[in-house]
Design an enzyme around this catalytic site. Structure first.
Site, PDB file in Angstrom:
ATOM      1  N   PHE A 186      17.307  80.120   5.525  1.00 46.50           N
ATOM      2  CA  PHE A 186      16.786  80.955   4.439  1.00 46.50           C
ATOM      3  C   PHE A 186      15.258  80.931   4.349  1.00 46.50           C
ATOM      4  O   PHE A 186      14.707  80.917   3.264  1.00 46.50           O
ATOM      5  CB  PHE A 186      17.398  80.552   3.095  1.00 46.50           C
ATOM      6  CG  PHE A 186      18.827  80.148   3.144  1.00 46.50           C
ATOM      7  CD1 PHE A 186      19.786  80.958   3.758  1.00 46.50           C
ATOM      8  CD2 PHE A 186      19.254  78.947   2.606  1.00 46.50           C
ATOM      9  CE1 PHE A 186      21.119  80.582   3.815  1.00 46.50           C
ATOM     10  CE2 PHE A 186      20.593  78.564   2.666  1.00 46.50           C
ATOM     11  CZ  PHE A 186      21.523  79.386   3.268  1.00 46.50           C
ATOM     12  N   HIS A 187      14.569  80.963   5.494  1.00 46.49           N
ATOM     13  CA  HIS A 187      13.110  80.904   5.494  1.00 46.49           C
ATOM     14  C   HIS A 187      12.470  82.087   6.215  1.00 46.49           C
ATOM     15  O   HIS A 187      11.577  81.897   7.045  1.00 46.49           O
ATOM     16  CB  HIS A 187      12.639  79.606   6.169  1.00 46.49           C
ATOM     17  CG  HIS A 187      13.042  78.358   5.474  1.00 46.49           C
ATOM     18  ND1 HIS A 187      12.975  77.105   6.081  1.00 46.49           N
ATOM     19  CD2 HIS A 187      13.527  78.134   4.223  1.00 46.49           C
ATOM     20  CE1 HIS A 187      13.398  76.192   5.241  1.00 46.49           C
ATOM     21  NE2 HIS A 187      13.743  76.787   4.102  1.00 46.49           N
ATOM     22  N   PRO A 188      12.834  83.326   5.947  1.00 46.95           N
ATOM     23  CA  PRO A 188      12.185  84.439   6.640  1.00 46.95           C
ATOM     24  C   PRO A 188      10.734  84.608   6.210  1.00 46.95           C
ATOM     25  O   PRO A 188      10.412  84.578   5.023  1.00 46.95           O
ATOM     26  CB  PRO A 188      13.032  85.650   6.233  1.00 46.95           C
ATOM     27  CG  PRO A 188      13.597  85.276   4.899  1.00 46.95           C
ATOM     28  CD  PRO A 188      13.842  83.796   4.972  1.00 46.95           C
TER      29      PRO A 188
ATOM     30  N   ASP B 147      12.030  82.685  11.378  1.00 44.78           N
ATOM     31  CA  ASP B 147      12.955  81.996  10.479  1.00 44.78           C
ATOM     32  C   ASP B 147      13.309  80.655  11.108  1.00 44.78           C
ATOM     33  O   ASP B 147      13.176  80.469  12.323  1.00 44.78           O
ATOM     34  CB  ASP B 147      14.220  82.843  10.274  1.00 44.78           C
ATOM     35  CG  ASP B 147      15.133  82.311   9.168  1.00 44.78           C
ATOM     36  OD1 ASP B 147      14.691  81.442   8.385  1.00 44.78           O
ATOM     37  OD2 ASP B 147      16.289  82.764   9.102  1.00 44.78           O
ATOM     38  N   HIS B 148      13.738  79.726  10.284  1.00 43.46           N
ATOM     39  CA  HIS B 148      14.239  78.449  10.768  1.00 43.46           C
ATOM     40  C   HIS B 148      15.754  78.548  10.948  1.00 43.46           C
ATOM     41  O   HIS B 148      16.480  78.765   9.971  1.00 43.46           O
ATOM     42  CB  HIS B 148      13.903  77.330   9.780  1.00 43.46           C
ATOM     43  CG  HIS B 148      12.454  76.960   9.775  1.00 43.46           C
ATOM     44  ND1 HIS B 148      11.773  76.638   8.624  1.00 43.46           N
ATOM     45  CD2 HIS B 148      11.549  76.868  10.790  1.00 43.46           C
ATOM     46  CE1 HIS B 148      10.514  76.346   8.928  1.00 43.46           C
ATOM     47  NE2 HIS B 148      10.360  76.490  10.235  1.00 43.46           N
TER      48      HIS B 148
END
Length: 543
Positions: free
Chosen positions: A478-480, A303-304
């Site tokens: 919100f980048h899983p 994630d980021h």
């Protein structure tokens, strides 16, 4: 009654699922069922861009997951938004159109041994569904599509403070750039967004709504996938369907060709594990019979993590001040009602920059999302003092986390452990990113606004201090991805092959962000559409 049968059953009407439903149902002889656990997307805040503030953390539109307490975040746990509605997370996300860097996809090709994932081969898949403001006369350009469903527009507002930040970034050595999506996104510019006339474009609006009337396409909402169904014969295992809880009634549907998991990087590994596919120890811990052991299911979570330094300013308009008064809010509402412009048309982040955390980097490894506002979290109110936020994330984290079922109950949220800042490399990049942010803000272009570091605070100087205090103001962006990653034959950490077929099981494919071996260097929504575009061709051809 016999179980209903479709050619394809797609689980998840999110970013990938909506595109798949569109493409696979284009053949009128093919029967497609699209299954969504959430409800319709008729909530008005989905469509008004600034409405993401009303959708994140809202049980109507968000699964409202939470992470485990994260050691790297000083024991904090985070709200972990995932869309629970038609369109999935594309209905509640930041609407930023971003592909990443060419090297991301060339790396995927090297990992899988399949050139189909190289930048040269994925670019046509991006263009296939894109309708970009950068094209004219319905003609594709080298890097952009003109006739697809996925609208890419310029933003409909500018902010003086963001223009000043862009100028300061240029003074700090981050060159101005016009287009982030040509393979190397290093530079500073305003983001392009997935909007049309000041309204959000979600995957449901772009790909599903235009084809809902097809007789061969069925869409079930409020339908939770409980277990995948399998048949075993001759030593082989085939996925034949899925059992659903639909409006409190249990029903099993069968797929004559394939079941396609497009539930996302959290729900896809959860359903696989509940169905007996995953690390055996995790499954046996909850009394689940191991159908097929795949250690890669639920591992490799990436994630980021955005660190969100806040700077107070003077003598310039920011959303904090405008939105803190009745008359300011009224003006915002009127501008949007009359012109579909202004703060209500605003993506969460308007200005972007891609930079190197140190001079020795060959490529940009940081992304800035710069906002003319400040708030502690997206489900919290904005502050009342004039400020901007220069959110910065490590594009290529080396930390890896996991998604594990909490119990055999499908309704129990999974254990999400991103494992942020677990490596020395990630901690070093975090400290360097805060130093770079201070360097940008100290440039002459921002001097007139007298920026004052509010968070984390100028008193924190050493690496250890910056990592500790940065962790206190960090959040998911919100980048899983990566929890059912693809790999080549013999890769013990892979869950699917390069054509996204689940290893060791026939009739079952994963098409969503969970298949990414490594996270892309930017926002992950449009790369997920690219994955679905490519997969749709393979699936239709039986490849």
């Amino acid at each position: 009654m016999s179980d209903p049968i479709y050619d394809f059953v797609i689980i998840g009407a999110g970013t990938a699922g909506c595109l798949l439903a569109n493409r696979l149902s284009a053949d009128p002889a093919t029967r497609v069922l699209l299954v969504e656990a959430g409800d319709n997307d008729n909530y008005h805040w989905i469509h008004i861009p600034v409405g993401y503030l009303r959708c994140i953390g809202n049980p109507r539109t968000d699964w409202r997951y939470r992470t485990e307490q994260e050691p790297g975040l000083n024991g904090r746990d985070l709200l972990y938004p995932r869309g629970k509605v038609l369109g999935g997370s594309s209905s509640i996300n930041g609407m930023i159109y971003m592909r990443g860097q060419a090297r991301d996809y060339d790396g995927w090709a090297a990992t899988t041994g399949d050139d189909a994932w190289s930048w040269r081969k994925v670019l046509p898949d991006f263009l296939a569904h894109e309708c970009s403001h950068r094209c004219t006369a319905s003609q594709h350009s080298e890097f952009h599509g003109a006739t697809g469903e996925w609208r890419v527009s310029r933003q409909r507002l500018r902010w003086e403070i963001l223009d000043a930040f862009a100028a300061a970034a240029a003074e700090a050595g981050i060159a101005r750039i016009d287009d982030f999506n040509c393979g190397d996104n290093a530079g500073v510019s305003y983001f392009d967004v997935n909007q049309r006339n000041g309204l959000r474009v979600s995957a449901a609006k772009a790909f599903l709504k235009p084809v809902r009337s097809r007789a061969n396409l069925t869409v079930w909402m409020r339908s939770v996938a409980e277990r995948l169904q399998f048949e075993q014969a001759g030593g082989a295992t085939r996925c034949t369907g899925v059992t659903l809880l639909r409006d409190a009634q249990r029903v099993t549907v069968r797929a004559s060709r394939e079941v396609i998991l497009s539930a996302g990087a959290i729900a896809t590994p959860q359903l696989l594990q509940l169905s007996g596919i995953g690390p055996g120890a995790w499954l046996r811990e909850h009394g689940i019979e191991v159908l097929h052991e795949l250690t890669g299911v639920g591992a490799n979570l990436q994630d980021h993590l955005q660190i969100r330094p806040v700077f107070k300013v003077r003598g310039v308009r920011t959303l904090n001040v405008v939105a803190s008064s009745f008359w300011g809010r009224l003006g915002i509402a009127l501008e949007y009602a009359l012109r579909r412009t202004g703060p209500m048309s605003m993506a969460p982040s308007q200005l972007g920059a891609f930079a190197r955390s140190d001079a020795g980097r060959a490529h940009a490894n940081l992304q800035y999302h710069v906002q003319p506002l400040s708030l502690r979290a997206y489900d919290q109110p904005i502050d009342t003092f004039a400020a901007f936020t220069a959110s910065v994330c490590n594009l290529n984290p080396t930390s890896r986390g996991s998604v594990r079922i909490r119990s055999a109950d499908v309704h129990a949220p999974p254990r999400i452990a991103p494992n942020y800042l677990a490596t020395a490399e990630d901690r070093r990049v975090a400290a360097d990113s805060l130093r770079l942010t201070r360097h940008i803000v100290a440039q002459p272009a921002l001097a007139a606004y007298q920026p004052e570091e509010h968070l984390p605070g100028p008193q924190f100087i050493t690496d250890d201090e910056l990592v500790r205090e940065g962790a206190n103001i960090a959040n998911t962006i919100f980048h899983p991805v990566g929890t059912a990653r693809m790999g080549r034959a013999g890769d013990a950490a892979a869950a699917v092959d390069s054509h996204l077929r689940v290893l060791g099981v026939s009739g079952l494919r994963v098409v969503d962000a969970s298949i990414m071996p490594t996270i892309t260097s930017g926002n992950t929504n449009s790369p997920t559409l690219m994955i679905a575009e490519k997969a749709a061709r393979w699936i239709a051809a039986g490849a």
